[in-house]
Structure formats: C-alpha cells, structure tokens
Scaffold this motif. Structure first.
Motif, mmCIF file in Angstrom:
data_model
loop_
_atom_site.group_PDB
_atom_site.id
_atom_site.type_symbol
_atom_site.label_atom_id
_atom_site.label_comp_id
_atom_site.label_asym_id
_atom_site.label_seq_id
_atom_site.Cartn_x
_atom_site.Cartn_y
_atom_site.Cartn_z
ATOM 1 N N MET A 196 -19.076 59.366 91.509
ATOM 2 C CA MET A 196 -20.462 59.149 91.165
ATOM 3 C C MET A 196 -21.297 60.294 91.717
ATOM 4 S SD MET A 196 -22.893 55.854 91.833
ATOM 5 C CE MET A 196 -21.426 54.902 91.894
ATOM 6 N N THR A 197 -22.318 60.664 90.970
ATOM 7 C CA THR A 197 -23.187 61.767 91.345
ATOM 8 C C THR A 197 -24.217 61.299 92.363
ATOM 9 O OG1 THR A 197 -22.972 62.569 89.102
ATOM 10 C CG2 THR A 197 -24.690 63.553 90.418
ATOM 11 N N PRO A 198 -24.404 62.048 93.475
ATOM 12 C CA PRO A 198 -25.472 61.687 94.409
ATOM 13 C C PRO A 198 -26.813 61.726 93.706
ATOM 14 C CG PRO A 198 -23.997 63.322 95.376
ATOM 15 C CD PRO A 198 -23.614 63.171 93.934
ATOM 16 N N GLY A 199 -27.809 60.999 94.244
ATOM 17 C CA GLY A 199 -29.109 60.835 93.610
ATOM 18 C C GLY A 199 -29.812 62.102 93.190
ATOM 19 N N ASN A 200 -29.691 63.195 93.927
ATOM 20 C CA ASN A 200 -30.440 64.409 93.603
ATOM 21 C C ASN A 200 -29.617 65.471 92.888
ATOM 22 O OD1 ASN A 200 -32.783 63.375 94.733
ATOM 23 N ND2 ASN A 200 -32.256 64.106 96.761
ATOM 24 N N ALA A 201 -28.331 65.217 92.660
ATOM 25 C CA ALA A 201 -27.481 66.200 91.981
ATOM 26 C C ALA A 201 -27.745 66.157 90.479
ATOM 27 C CB ALA A 201 -26.015 65.899 92.265
ATOM 28 N N PRO A 202 -27.570 67.287 89.785
ATOM 29 C CA PRO A 202 -27.768 67.273 88.333
ATOM 30 C C PRO A 202 -26.732 66.380 87.655
ATOM 31 C CG PRO A 202 -26.874 69.375 89.045
ATOM 32 C CD PRO A 202 -27.170 68.584 90.288
ATOM 33 N N PHE A 203 -27.130 65.793 86.545
ATOM 34 C CA PHE A 203 -26.233 64.922 85.792
ATOM 35 C C PHE A 203 -25.224 65.773 85.033
ATOM 36 C CE2 PHE A 203 -25.169 62.750 81.807
ATOM 37 C CZ PHE A 203 -24.494 61.671 82.343
ATOM 38 N N LEU A 204 -23.961 65.465 85.204
ATOM 39 C CA LEU A 204 -22.892 66.148 84.479
ATOM 40 C C LEU A 204 -22.241 65.140 83.542
ATOM 41 C CD1 LEU A 204 -21.370 68.125 87.482
ATOM 42 C CD2 LEU A 204 -22.933 68.973 85.719
ATOM 43 N N PRO A 205 -22.511 65.246 82.222
ATOM 44 C CA PRO A 205 -22.001 64.235 81.287
ATOM 45 C C PRO A 205 -20.485 64.278 81.156
ATOM 46 C CG PRO A 205 -23.053 66.037 80.110
ATOM 47 C CD PRO A 205 -23.293 66.278 81.568
ATOM 48 N N SER A 206 -19.915 63.080 81.031
ATOM 49 C CA SER A 206 -18.479 62.956 80.798
ATOM 50 C C SER A 206 -18.198 63.115 79.303
ATOM 51 C CB SER A 206 -18.003 61.574 81.262
ATOM 52 O OG SER A 206 -18.559 60.571 80.421
#
Length: 121
Positions: free
Chosen positions: A1-11
C-alpha cells in the motif's frame, strides 16, 4: 500500500478500469444516458448522467467506505479514484478567490475558489 503522501502508482487492474471507463464515456451521449439509468437526485437537482455513470462504476469497484479505513488507506483510495476519473485539464480563463456565506450551516465564512473556463466559440 502507498503511504499517504506518496504519488499514486496505478496497477494493471487500475489501468484496465480506467480504459473501460474512458471507453464508456466515449460512447454517444444517448447511450451514456441509458447506461446511467434513472436520474440520481441530490438536494433536489439531478446529477449529470456522466457523474451517475461514474458513481455506478465506483459502486462496482467495491471496497470499504472511507470512514472505515485508516487515514493512509483512505488517502490511497482517494488518490486511486482521482486517477481513475481524471480527464483532460480544463482550460481556465481566470481564477477568483471568493467567500461563501456558511452561516445557515453554522460554519461562518467559507473561503472558496471559482474557476471560470474560456468562453466557447
């Protein structure tokens, strides 16, 4: 899971959902209206059929409600939904800072920003 402030990396699944949603929105407006079904009424006004289709897509994706998630997980879910529904950037003519009267809601003044598009030719 991505931490709250990291950019979203789509699967790969996220990318497939976005392509399917884009294909749905590329259909003729009348077809999209039929896909939306009955108008979704909020505060006495009908939502745009494309918004109703988007809500139906979200409903099919499933998952916990935001208030049932940890803060980091809720931020990740919002980033994923934002990415899924992101369209072309609007061509904004001007931006105006405004203040809304929130006294009828017990909120006092509410700062807001009004974005105005360029007029259509």
């Amino acid at each position: 899971m991505t931490p709250g402030n990291a950019p979203f990396l789509p699967s790969v699944a996220d990318r497939a959902q976005r392509r399917a949603f884009e294909a749905l929105l590329a259909l003729q407006r009348a077809v999209r209206h039929r896909a939306a079904g009955q108008p979704h009424i909020v505060d006495g006004g009908a939502l745009d059929p494309d918004i109703t289709v988007g809500l139906r897509v979200l409903g099919r994706i499933g998952g916990k409600e935001l208030d049932e998630r940890s803060v980091a997980d809720a931020r990740h879910a919002l980033a994923a939904e934002s990415w899924l529904f992101a369209g072309e950037l609007a061509d904004v003519a001007n931006v105006e800072d405004v203040v809304l009267d929130g006294s009828s809601y017990g909120a006092g003044d509410i700062p807001a920003r009004l974005y105005r598009p360029h007029p259509r030719p």
